[in-house]
Design a protein around this motif. Structure first.
Motif, short mmCIF file in Angstrom:
data_model
loop_
_atom_site.label_atom_id
_atom_site.label_comp_id
_atom_site.label_asym_id
_atom_site.label_seq_id
_atom_site.Cartn_x
_atom_site.Cartn_y
_atom_site.Cartn_z
N ARG B 45 36.16 89.06 61.70
CA ARG B 45 37.99 89.60 62.22
C ARG B 45 38.55 89.63 63.92
NH1 ARG B 45 36.67 92.52 58.25
NH2 ARG B 45 36.81 94.76 59.56
N ILE B 46 37.23 90.00 63.95
CA ILE B 46 37.36 89.79 66.12
C ILE B 46 37.72 88.57 66.80
CG2 ILE B 46 36.78 91.07 67.91
CD1 ILE B 46 34.34 92.22 66.34
N ILE B 47 37.27 87.42 66.55
CA ILE B 47 36.92 86.12 67.51
C ILE B 47 38.72 85.90 66.65
CG2 ILE B 47 36.93 83.54 66.39
CD1 ILE B 47 34.35 84.34 65.67
N VAL B 48 39.51 86.49 65.38
CA VAL B 48 41.12 85.91 65.34
C VAL B 48 41.95 86.94 65.71
CG1 VAL B 48 40.25 84.18 63.56
CG2 VAL B 48 40.75 85.87 62.74
N GLY B 49 41.62 87.65 66.28
CA GLY B 49 42.39 89.46 66.86
C GLY B 49 42.81 90.06 65.71
N LEU B 50 42.10 89.65 64.59
CA LEU B 50 43.10 91.42 63.56
C LEU B 50 42.29 91.49 63.94
CD1 LEU B 50 42.55 88.75 60.33
CD2 LEU B 50 44.52 89.37 61.65
N THR B 51 41.31 92.45 64.10
CA THR B 51 40.29 93.60 64.56
C THR B 51 40.33 93.57 66.13
OG1 THR B 51 38.88 94.02 62.53
CG2 THR B 51 38.47 94.84 64.10
N HIS B 52 40.13 94.74 66.24
CA HIS B 52 40.58 94.81 68.33
C HIS B 52 38.95 94.87 68.26
CE1 HIS B 52 44.58 94.00 68.51
NE2 HIS B 52 44.84 95.22 68.03
N ALA B 53 38.16 94.16 69.32
CA ALA B 53 37.11 94.60 69.67
C ALA B 53 37.05 95.67 70.35
CB ALA B 53 36.20 93.33 70.43
N THR B 54 35.55 96.20 70.70
CA THR B 54 35.33 97.58 71.57
C THR B 54 35.73 97.24 72.93
OG1 THR B 54 34.37 98.86 69.40
CG2 THR B 54 34.77 99.90 71.75
N THR B 55 34.40 96.37 72.36
CA THR B 55 34.18 95.69 73.99
C THR B 55 33.56 94.76 74.26
OG1 THR B 55 32.08 96.18 74.31
CG2 THR B 55 33.63 97.61 75.78
N GLY B 56 33.59 93.54 75.44
CA GLY B 56 33.46 91.92 74.71
C GLY B 56 34.49 91.20 74.59
N SER B 57 34.46 89.74 74.95
CA SER B 57 35.25 89.11 74.48
C SER B 57 34.68 87.85 73.90
CB SER B 57 35.61 88.90 76.07
OG SER B 57 34.99 87.30 76.61
N ALA B 58 35.99 87.18 72.86
CA ALA B 58 35.56 86.12 71.82
C ALA B 58 36.97 85.12 72.46
CB ALA B 58 35.66 86.65 70.50
N THR B 59 36.56 83.82 72.93
CA THR B 59 37.35 82.47 72.61
C THR B 59 37.03 81.67 71.68
OG1 THR B 59 35.58 81.51 74.08
CG2 THR B 59 37.78 83.72 75.30
N VAL B 60 38.25 81.29 71.90
CA VAL B 60 38.25 79.71 70.63
C VAL B 60 39.26 78.31 71.48
CG1 VAL B 60 39.24 78.78 68.40
CG2 VAL B 60 38.70 81.09 68.71
N ALA B 61 38.26 77.59 71.89
CA ALA B 61 39.02 76.27 72.37
C ALA B 61 39.06 77.26 73.93
CB ALA B 61 40.68 75.82 72.06
N GLY B 62 38.43 77.86 74.79
CA GLY B 62 38.29 78.36 75.70
C GLY B 62 39.27 80.00 76.06
N ARG B 63 39.86 79.93 74.45
CA ARG B 63 41.33 81.09 75.20
C ARG B 63 41.11 81.93 74.19
NH1 ARG B 63 45.98 77.42 75.09
NH2 ARG B 63 44.80 75.97 73.59
N ARG B 64 41.66 83.41 74.94
CA ARG B 64 41.65 84.09 73.43
C ARG B 64 42.38 83.46 72.54
NH1 ARG B 64 43.40 89.74 74.98
NH2 ARG B 64 45.31 88.29 76.08
N TYR B 65 41.73 83.70 71.37
CA TYR B 65 43.07 83.93 70.21
C TYR B 65 44.28 84.38 70.35
CZ TYR B 65 44.07 82.75 65.21
OH TYR B 65 44.25 82.08 64.01
N VAL B 66 44.83 85.26 70.64
CA VAL B 66 45.91 85.43 70.57
C VAL B 66 46.80 84.91 71.22
CG1 VAL B 66 45.82 87.79 69.71
CG2 VAL B 66 45.73 87.70 72.43
N ASP B 67 46.28 84.07 72.69
CA ASP B 67 47.21 83.38 73.15
C ASP B 67 46.54 82.00 73.65
OD1 ASP B 67 47.24 85.08 75.66
OD2 ASP B 67 45.16 85.33 76.11
N LEU B 68 46.62 81.49 71.82
CA LEU B 68 46.69 80.34 70.90
C LEU B 68 48.47 80.12 70.60
CD1 LEU B 68 43.99 79.76 69.01
CD2 LEU B 68 44.24 79.61 71.25
N PRO B 69 49.97 79.38 71.12
CA PRO B 69 50.98 79.12 70.75
C PRO B 69 51.34 79.55 69.22
CG PRO B 69 50.05 77.31 71.68
CD PRO B 69 49.22 78.95 72.62
N ASN B 70 49.37 78.24 69.09
CA ASN B 70 50.29 78.07 67.25
C ASN B 70 48.35 77.96 67.00
OD1 ASN B 70 51.61 77.29 64.96
ND2 ASN B 70 52.76 76.41 65.36
N PRO B 71 48.16 78.99 66.56
CA PRO B 71 46.82 79.27 65.86
C PRO B 71 46.19 78.50 64.68
CG PRO B 71 47.65 81.33 66.43
CD PRO B 71 48.67 80.64 66.77
N GLY B 72 47.26 77.91 64.44
CA GLY B 72 47.18 77.21 62.98
C GLY B 72 46.97 75.81 63.10
#
Lengths: 268, 307
Positions: B45-72
């Motif tokens: 859930r943290i990877i896809v931004g449904l839960t916020h990480a307390t610390t640390g970061s997760a990226t998908v295809a080099g970007r934070r999931y929330v920064d993907l314009p059309n994640p699907g």
């Protein structure tokens, strides 16, 4: 269920693509669709249509001849509609949590505020469209009812009346929306809605009856009283002030709190 | 590609995910393995931004999931097949995804056909679906955008054996075409069959990760004996570490040859002796499973009843 052999799509999955963002219009139209495509959504809309027809019929059957006016018909239809419409707004928000569909919705649109904005616009759009439909049903009822009774139809609602009724329905829809984002649980929000709609006005009525100090204060704290005035006719400037003051406390502030909660809450 | 860098999530005093770092690479199926409640779902859930990480970061295809314009269109996500509006038809759920992503209408039928849901089935409401059908529907929603990354939480749950085999074929094919697959499971054997890489999590911490072939490679010898303590002492005298397995077994950090000679010299009867072959991973996983809070609570209950 059949097992279909998986076929590779025509190209490699690593094909570079440059996806564009999801426009708010698309989110809104999808949210509008989601309000109506479930069983509960369908029956909510169907119950509004049925209730409108039933109340029109009841007015024709039981109202006194001199009461057969456009205002009577429209008021009769507005009651079930203004009560039921906000439920659509409530469920639109709460279903994402109670039915847990938010796990998909907010994964497809990770900026939650955009989904919520889409739901808000769709809710207001439904109220804006449904109210003129009620006016139209009321007009048909007025023509048919007076024809049955053998009297001339009376058109006693001005454009200003129609606009304030429309505003009342939009505000009612926003109340539902506010409760949805504030509570985010279908059952709790619906209970909250009926308390808001029935218990609060009754308490205010009793309190105003027993306590003089409250009777004078009531217009400034009773949102229900302020929106009720919208159904009666054009508002005086003081009534607008009442509406603004009570709306701030009972709608705008809790809505702001709810929106903040929605954006921060964990989606499970 | 999915990359996690020291992702941590705390709930008050409780740390659900504790400095989790790993990378799921393109062209490979990464199995995310752990007992129930180990932190797999929270991590996903943290990877896809449904839960916020307390610390640390997760990226998908080099970007934070929330920064993907059309994640699907880039990431197919299935976190819980049952998390759908029960009153909505299966086909309608896929249609909503199709419309949100701005895809052609024809994709709905294509993808429903791909996951093996017939028109009759997809017109039914999800309320009437079996868990297996819900999984297929969830896979359809995940695949409709033709993504290059798949994130699936326990996708094999509720599938019948034929369905599990189908799912394996689908994921293998997806990875072979260069896609990145991250899938979780609490069953070692389920994930062993399909995964190229493994990430093992327990109590929110990563306890092992690497290529499956490395993790499952022979790491010592398993011996069953009537006198495990005596054999352990004898091995220890030769500087060989060992750990108890079950009531009569030992896992020794040496090859079977040396264990056999040691047992012979010590006069300890041997019931079975073989190379470990991934037993290390299995033992570690069983240990993790036994340590979950669920079991710990079960152990405490009798005391509570007496008191």
């Amino acid at each position: 269920m059949t097992i279909v052999q998986h076929r590779a799509p025509h190209h490699s999955v690593t094909d570079p693509a440059t996806p564009r963002g999801i426009p708010l219009g698309r989110i809104t139209s999808t949210e509008l669709r989601k309000m109506l495509d479930t069983r509960s959504g369908f029956w909510t809309m169907a119950s509004i249509a049925l209730a409108s027809l039933a109340t029109t019929g009841l007015v024709i059957l039981f109202a006194d001849r001199e009461d057969l006016t456009y205002r009577t018909f429209t008021a009769a239809i507005s009651v079930p509609m203004s009560l039921i419409l906000p439920i659509i707004a409530i469920l639109s928000v709460t279903a994402e949590w109670s039915q847990r569909s938010g796990l998909t919705t907010f994964a497809l649109v990770p900026h939650r505020s955009r989904v919520i904005a889409g739901k808000l616009v769709a809710s207001v759009a439904i109220a804006l469209v449904a109210t003129p439909v009620a006016f139209a049903i009321g007009a048909v009822g007025n023509i048919a009812g007076t024809a049955v009774a053998g009297v001339d139809p009376v058109w006693d609602l001005t454009t200003a009346n129609l606009l304030t009724i429309e505003l009342a329905n939009v505000l009612g829809m926003l109340v539902g929306f506010m409760l949805g984002v504030l509570v985010r649980s279908s059952s709790a929000a619906l209970v909250g809605y009926f308390l808001y709609q029935f218990l609060l006005p009754t308490l205010a009525l009793i309190l105003a009856d027993k306590q003089d100090w409250f009777r004078e204060l009531q217009p400034w704290v009773d949102f229900n009283l302020a929106t009720g005035a919208l159904l009666e006719g054009p508002l005086s400037s003081q009534q607008w002030a009442h509406l603004a003051a009570t709306g701030l406390v009972w709608l705008v502030v809790p809505l702001a709190v709810g929106l903040r909660l929605v954006v921060r809450a964990e989606i499970k | 590609m999915i990359a996690l860098d020291s992702v941590t999530r705390r709930y008050g005093e409780f740390t659900a995910v504790d400095h989790v770092s790993f990378t799921a690479r393109p062209g490979r199926v990464t199995g995310f393995l752990g007992p129930n409640g180990a932190g797999k779902s929270t991590t996903m859930r943290i990877i896809v931004g449904l839960t916020h990480a307390t610390t640390g970061s997760a990226t998908v295809a080099g970007r934070r999931y929330v920064d993907l314009p059309n994640p699907g269109l880039e990431v197919g996500v299935l976190l819980d097949a049952s998390a759908q509006h029960a009153g909505r038809a299966g086909r309608e759920i896929v249609t909503i995804a199709q419309r949100l992503m701005g895809l052609p209408k024809a994709r709905v039928d294509e993808v429903l056909n791909l996951v093996g849901l017939t028109p009759a089935e997809s017109s039914r409401r999800v309320r009437d679906y079996s868990l297996g059908m819900r999984q297929r529907l969830g896979i359809a929603t995940a695949l409709i955008g033709d993504p290059s990354v798949l994130i699936l939480d326990e996708p094999a749950n509720g599938l019948d054996p034929a369905g599990i085999r189908w799912m394996r074929g689908l994921l293998r094919d997806f990875a072979d075409r260069g896609g990145t697959v991250l899938l979780s499971s609490h069953l070692l054997h389920e994930i062993e069959v399909i995964a190229d890489d493994l990430v093992v999590i327990g109590n929110g911490r990563i306890v092992a990760q690497g290529a499956k072939t490395d993790l499952l490679a022979s790491t010592g010898a398993v011996v069953r004996t009537t006198e495990p303590q005596a054999l352990a002492a004898a091995l220890d005298a030769r500087g060989v570490a060992s750990s108890y397995v079950g009531t009569d077994g030992l896992l020794a950090q040496t090859d079977a040859d040396q264990v056999g000679r040691t047992a012979f010299a010590a006069g300890v009867p041997v019931l079975e002796l073989r190379p470990a072959d991934g037993t290390g991973l299995e033992e570690m996983f069983l240990q993790l499973t036994a340590d979950t809070q669920r079991d710990a609570q079960a152990h405490h209950e009798p005391e509570g009843a007496l008191a």
